[in-house]
Structures are given as C-alpha cells and as structure tokens.
Scaffold this motif. Structure first.
Motif, mmCIF file in Angstrom:
data_model
loop_
_atom_site.group_PDB
_atom_site.id
_atom_site.type_symbol
_atom_site.label_atom_id
_atom_site.label_comp_id
_atom_site.label_asym_id
_atom_site.label_seq_id
_atom_site.Cartn_x
_atom_site.Cartn_y
_atom_site.Cartn_z
ATOM 1 N N LEU A 205 0.838 -1.206 0.000
ATOM 2 C CA LEU A 205 0.000 0.000 0.000
ATOM 3 C C LEU A 205 0.865 1.245 0.000
ATOM 4 C CD1 LEU A 205 -2.883 -0.069 2.636
ATOM 5 C CD2 LEU A 205 -3.048 -0.074 0.144
ATOM 6 N N SER A 206 0.565 2.199 -0.860
ATOM 7 C CA SER A 206 1.334 3.436 -0.762
ATOM 8 C C SER A 206 0.423 4.572 -0.334
ATOM 9 C CB SER A 206 2.071 3.753 -2.054
ATOM 10 O OG SER A 206 1.200 3.616 -3.112
ATOM 11 N N ILE A 207 0.982 5.431 0.473
ATOM 12 C CA ILE A 207 0.160 6.383 1.213
ATOM 13 C C ILE A 207 0.532 7.826 0.905
ATOM 14 C CG2 ILE A 207 -0.509 7.106 3.536
ATOM 15 C CD1 ILE A 207 0.195 4.280 4.486
ATOM 16 N N VAL A 208 -0.444 8.616 0.516
ATOM 17 C CA VAL A 208 -0.243 10.053 0.400
ATOM 18 C C VAL A 208 -0.451 10.632 1.796
ATOM 19 C CG1 VAL A 208 -1.072 12.196 -0.641
ATOM 20 C CG2 VAL A 208 -1.089 10.074 -1.980
ATOM 21 N N LEU A 209 0.590 11.243 2.331
ATOM 22 C CA LEU A 209 0.526 11.696 3.712
ATOM 23 C C LEU A 209 -0.246 12.997 3.864
ATOM 24 C CD1 LEU A 209 4.239 11.039 4.755
ATOM 25 C CD2 LEU A 209 2.238 9.603 5.259
ATOM 26 N N LYS A 210 -0.979 13.083 4.960
ATOM 27 C CA LYS A 210 -1.696 14.315 5.296
ATOM 28 C C LYS A 210 -0.705 15.490 5.344
ATOM 29 C CE LYS A 210 -4.367 17.213 7.748
ATOM 30 N NZ LYS A 210 -3.807 17.691 8.972
ATOM 31 N N ASN A 211 0.480 15.223 5.893
ATOM 32 C CA ASN A 211 1.524 16.249 5.972
ATOM 33 C C ASN A 211 1.913 16.802 4.609
ATOM 34 O OD1 ASN A 211 2.073 16.699 8.584
ATOM 35 N ND2 ASN A 211 3.695 15.153 8.764
ATOM 36 N N ASP A 212 1.721 16.013 3.562
ATOM 37 C CA ASP A 212 2.110 16.434 2.208
ATOM 38 C C ASP A 212 0.930 16.984 1.411
ATOM 39 O OD1 ASP A 212 4.746 15.760 2.547
ATOM 40 O OD2 ASP A 212 4.518 13.730 1.743
ATOM 41 N N ARG A 213 -0.165 17.297 2.091
ATOM 42 C CA ARG A 213 -1.372 17.716 1.390
ATOM 43 C C ARG A 213 -1.136 18.894 0.438
ATOM 44 N NH1 ARG A 213 -5.833 21.099 1.580
ATOM 45 N NH2 ARG A 213 -7.800 20.073 1.085
ATOM 46 N N LYS A 214 -0.376 19.883 0.924
ATOM 47 C CA LYS A 214 -0.128 21.081 0.104
ATOM 48 C C LYS A 214 0.583 20.702 -1.185
ATOM 49 C CE LYS A 214 0.110 25.324 2.724
ATOM 50 N NZ LYS A 214 0.970 25.891 3.770
ATOM 51 N N LYS A 215 1.627 19.898 -1.028
ATOM 52 C CA LYS A 215 2.397 19.485 -2.204
ATOM 53 C C LYS A 215 1.524 18.642 -3.137
ATOM 54 C CE LYS A 215 6.630 17.513 -3.807
ATOM 55 N NZ LYS A 215 7.836 16.742 -3.539
ATOM 56 N N TYR A 216 0.724 17.769 -2.550
ATOM 57 C CA TYR A 216 -0.184 16.893 -3.310
ATOM 58 C C TYR A 216 -1.128 17.738 -4.177
ATOM 59 C CZ TYR A 216 -4.133 13.494 -3.605
ATOM 60 O OH TYR A 216 -5.160 12.667 -3.995
ATOM 61 N N TYR A 217 -1.720 18.783 -3.588
ATOM 62 C CA TYR A 217 -2.623 19.653 -4.349
ATOM 63 C C TYR A 217 -1.864 20.440 -5.418
ATOM 64 C CZ TYR A 217 -7.130 18.916 -2.136
ATOM 65 O OH TYR A 217 -8.331 18.375 -1.754
ATOM 66 N N ARG A 218 -0.634 20.816 -5.076
ATOM 67 C CA ARG A 218 0.164 21.589 -6.039
ATOM 68 C C ARG A 218 0.511 20.735 -7.254
ATOM 69 N NH1 ARG A 218 4.162 23.240 -2.751
ATOM 70 N NH2 ARG A 218 5.716 21.767 -3.519
ATOM 71 N N VAL A 219 0.957 19.488 -7.022
ATOM 72 C CA VAL A 219 1.337 18.653 -8.166
ATOM 73 C C VAL A 219 0.110 18.182 -8.955
ATOM 74 C CG1 VAL A 219 3.651 17.984 -7.436
ATOM 75 C CG2 VAL A 219 1.712 16.637 -6.626
ATOM 76 N N LEU A 220 -1.033 18.045 -8.282
ATOM 77 C CA LEU A 220 -2.266 17.738 -9.016
ATOM 78 C C LEU A 220 -2.623 18.891 -9.952
ATOM 79 C CD1 LEU A 220 -4.621 16.072 -6.347
ATOM 80 C CD2 LEU A 220 -4.008 15.077 -8.557
ATOM 81 N N ALA A 221 -2.469 20.117 -9.442
ATOM 82 C CA ALA A 221 -2.793 21.295 -10.256
ATOM 83 C C ALA A 221 -1.870 21.370 -11.474
ATOM 84 C CB ALA A 221 -2.691 22.565 -9.414
ATOM 85 N N GLN A 222 -0.601 20.972 -11.298
ATOM 86 C CA GLN A 222 0.315 20.956 -12.448
ATOM 87 C C GLN A 222 -0.130 19.909 -13.465
ATOM 88 O OE1 GLN A 222 3.902 20.750 -9.776
ATOM 89 N NE2 GLN A 222 4.800 22.038 -11.344
ATOM 90 N N ALA A 223 -0.592 18.757 -12.951
ATOM 91 C CA ALA A 223 -1.076 17.703 -13.855
ATOM 92 C C ALA A 223 -2.305 18.170 -14.630
ATOM 93 C CB ALA A 223 -1.376 16.434 -13.064
ATOM 94 N N ASP A 224 -3.138 19.017 -14.011
ATOM 95 C CA ASP A 224 -4.292 19.585 -14.732
ATOM 96 C C ASP A 224 -3.835 20.330 -15.977
ATOM 97 O OD1 ASP A 224 -6.094 18.705 -12.818
ATOM 98 O OD2 ASP A 224 -6.027 20.578 -11.676
ATOM 99 N N LYS A 225 -2.621 20.880 -15.904
ATOM 100 C CA LYS A 225 -2.086 21.626 -17.048
ATOM 101 C C LYS A 225 -1.197 20.730 -17.909
ATOM 102 C CE LYS A 225 -2.437 26.121 -14.918
ATOM 103 N NZ LYS A 225 -2.258 26.129 -13.434
ATOM 104 N N GLU A 226 -1.409 19.425 -17.778
ATOM 105 C CA GLU A 226 -0.689 18.416 -18.557
ATOM 106 C C GLU A 226 0.806 18.349 -18.267
ATOM 107 O OE1 GLU A 226 -1.923 18.235 -22.677
ATOM 108 O OE2 GLU A 226 -3.974 18.748 -22.069
ATOM 109 N N LYS A 227 1.186 18.895 -17.127
ATOM 110 C CA LYS A 227 2.572 18.737 -16.673
ATOM 111 C C LYS A 227 2.523 17.615 -15.627
ATOM 112 C CE LYS A 227 6.404 21.831 -15.494
ATOM 113 N NZ LYS A 227 7.101 21.148 -14.447
ATOM 114 N N TYR A 228 2.739 16.379 -16.113
ATOM 115 C CA TYR A 228 2.481 15.207 -15.269
ATOM 116 C C TYR A 228 3.672 14.757 -14.426
ATOM 117 C CZ TYR A 228 -1.707 14.741 -18.115
ATOM 118 O OH TYR A 228 -2.899 14.977 -18.729
ATOM 119 N N GLU A 229 4.888 15.152 -14.840
ATOM 120 C CA GLU A 229 6.088 14.619 -14.166
ATOM 121 C C GLU A 229 6.064 14.804 -12.648
ATOM 122 O OE1 GLU A 229 6.196 16.417 -16.862
ATOM 123 O OE2 GLU A 229 7.472 15.457 -18.369
ATOM 124 N N PRO A 230 5.794 16.025 -12.151
ATOM 125 C CA PRO A 230 5.854 16.192 -10.688
ATOM 126 C C PRO A 230 4.867 15.291 -9.942
ATOM 127 C CG PRO A 230 5.801 18.323 -11.781
ATOM 128 C CD PRO A 230 5.528 17.304 -12.836
#
Ligand SMILES: Nc1ncnc2c1ncn2[C@@H]1O[C@H](COP(=O)(O)OP(=O)(O)O)[C@@H](O)[C@H]1O
Ligand SMILES: [Mg+2]
Length: 316
Positions: A205-230
């Motif tokens: 199981l791999s876990i997205v940490l609550k502590n990383d929520r900000k980064k998680y939302y930031r990299v999701l937003a980049q993926a919305d713009k088709e920048k998937y690498e992060p």
C-alpha cells in the motif's frame, strides 16, 4: 516511460525484485505491516479530506470500536468505511488475483467509502456540476461523466500494456479526480484505485501523507495543465517509501540492513550539503523518504547516487 525518471524506475523495480526474492514472506510479520499501513492509510486519506481523527484515534476506533468524545460521528463512520474498502482491495488482490477495471469495480469501491455517511449517492455518479475546494480546475459537466468514465476504462486497458505500472497508477489517479465523477469521495476512491493497480503488481500500500497535502494539491494542479512529471514522481516516492518499510522490516537480520538517518547527519560524511541532499531527495534522484517532517536516507544510497553520477559522466 514518459513521465518517470529512469533512475527512479530502476530503483523501484530493483526494490520490488528484492522484496519478491524474500517470498514467501513471513506471515505474521507481513500481517503486522499490512495492518500498520491499513490504519495509516485510513488516517491519512481521510485526514486529507478534512476528517478530524488522529492516527491514534483512528486505531482505537477501528480496533477497539471506541468512540472519541467531541469528534463527529461522521468522522468515525468514515474511518470504518475506509478500513472496509481496504479489506475489499485485499480480497480483490489475494493470491495474486488480477481484476479487469470496470465502472462496476469503481462504483463498488465508492459504495463502500460512502456506505455509512451518504447512502443515497454511494456508487452513483453526480447529476450536477461541482467544484473542487482549493483547486482552480473545474471538473467537466455532469452530463459528460458517464462517457468520460468509459473513456478512462478504455484508456487503462490500452495503456497498461506498455506503461510502467507506477506511472499508470499515478495517471489513473489524476484522470479520475480530474473527472471527479462523484459528488464526494473522489479523492479517497482515487487513492484506493491507484493502490489496487499497485497491489496487483505486488507493491505494498502506498500512502499520500496528510503532511504532504499542500504538495499533493500543487502537483495535481500541475497535472491539470498536462505537466504530469511532478505528480507521477510524487506518487513514485510514496511507493518507494512503502517498499523501503517492507524491505527494512522483512529482510532477515543476517543480511545487512541500511540505516536511515536525517540528511543533516548523513551530509557530514559526504561531499554534499544537507540542503543539496534535500533537493536530490525531492527530485527523486536520491533514495530517500520522509519520516514525519524530515527526509531520511542512507549512506549507501548516497554512494549509489554518486556512482550513478560517475556512470552518467562516462557515457557523456
Ligand atoms: N487541482 C486538482 N485537480 C484534480 N483533482 C484535484 C485537484 N485538487 C484536488 N483534487 C482531488 O480532489 C479530491 C477531493 O475531492 P472529494 O470528492 O472531496 O474527495 P473526498 O471526499 O474523498 O475528499 C482530493 O483528494 C484530490 O485528490
Ligand atoms: Mg470530500
């Protein structure tokens, strides 16, 4: 392999191979690890979405059936539902079973996630438009959801043949939350779907940490713009973290285990500063993961990084 650094792919594959070489894994130790990750994922996945239970409270609610004074009933029910959904994933993947992805399967998982808190909409696509709090992306019109979900299933069956599984799992996660097919529970369901793909390939199981929520939302937003690498890298790092935990725990003590230490302590014995090691960790170039707020790595990992730099220079 378009979105994931080859170095990181090699490392994940090598660690999975090492884990598989330890099979059959000692039953009771694996059972313990599974239980630990199951509680940790339940806590983190729900906490990201605003659930107020702590890790310890989640443990007590699940294992002791306790009610925590002053915390909403809903938060208790969500913990139980998420835990049940993970049981379902374990059932689906036991004995190396493979499942074909379908809308039915996705709706089943969503049904379990919302079964105690929102029965009316559990397992049913939304019928009006939604926004995602804290995100710029506006999900597509409700009318388009069924067709977009069909497209997603087709996309998975096509891409799974030639994409690395970690890349596939991450992209499915993003595509799913991008469509946002349900009124609520999209984040939790997508993280479970992603894990179903990973577990079928033998990953823990791999876990997205609550502590990383900000980064998680930031990299999701980049993926919305088709920048998937992060985003893909972010997910790959969560996969590596669980692999490291399994290897650390299950490698017999007669084999040499590497010792994870904070970057500041490791840096002293290397040509790098702690700051630079931090950058390499975040970029996924160095085998490292976060424990609490701190990145940790091993001396051996830094040496492997230095060796790989040498080899790269030889090629150039
Ligand atoms: N910019 C974004 N683009 C796509 N999805 C996003 C973005 N930002 C956040 N999300 C996803 O939306 C989820 C929240 O949606 P929601 O339906 O409320 O899920 P849950 O009820 O499980 O919290 C987050 O967990 C995240 O996965
Ligand atoms: Mg929500």
């Amino acid at each position: 392999m378009k979105y994931l650094d080859q170095n990181l792919i090699n490392r994940l594959d090598e660690k999975l191979t090492r884990l598989n070489a330890l099979r059959p894994l000692p039953k009771s130790a694996v059972e313990k690890l599974r239980e630990q990750l199951r509680i940790e994922m339940t806590y983190n996945s729900n906490a990201i979405e605003g659930n107020s239970l702590t890790l310890k409270e989640t443990f007590l609610v699940i294992n002791e059936g306790l009610t925590v004074k002053g915390k909403p009933l809903k938060d208790h029910l969500e913990a139980k539902d998420h835990y049940s959904a993970l049981s379902y994933l374990y059932e689906l993947t036991e004995d190396g079973k493979k499942n074909t992805f379908s809308e039915y399967l996705i709706k089943q998982i969503h049904t379990i996630i919302l079964q105690e808190t929102d029965k009316d909409w559990a397992g049913r696509y939304r019928n009006s438009n939604v926004i995602i709090g804290g995100a710029d992306h506006t999900p597509p019109d409700a009318l388009e959801v069924p067709i977009l979900m069909q497209d997603l299933i087709t996309w998975i069956s096509k891409e799974k043949r030639h994409m690395h599984v970690v890349e596939l799992a991450a992209l499915v996660h993003h595509k799913f939350v991008h469509i946002h097919p349900f009124f609520d529970g999209n984040g939790r369901t997508s993280r479970l779907l992603m894990n179903l793909i990973l577990m079928q390939a033998g990953f823990p199981l791999s876990i997205v940490l609550k502590n990383d929520r900000k980064k998680y939302y930031r990299v999701l937003a980049q993926a919305d713009k088709e920048k998937y690498e992060p985003f893909v890298r972010f997910i790959a790092q969560t996969v590596e973290c669980s692999l490291d935990l399994y290897l650390k725990t299950l490698t017999p003590t007669n084999k040499k285990r590497e010792k994870y230490m904070k970057l500041a302590d490791i840096a002293k014995d290397t040509p790098y500063s702690a700051k630079y090691l931090n950058l390499l960790s975040r970029q996924g170039k160095l085998e490292a993961h976060k424990e609490g707020r701190d990145w940790v790595t091993t001396k051996e990992a830094v040496h492997r990084y230095m060796d790989s730099r040498e080899r790269q220079r030889d090629v150039e």
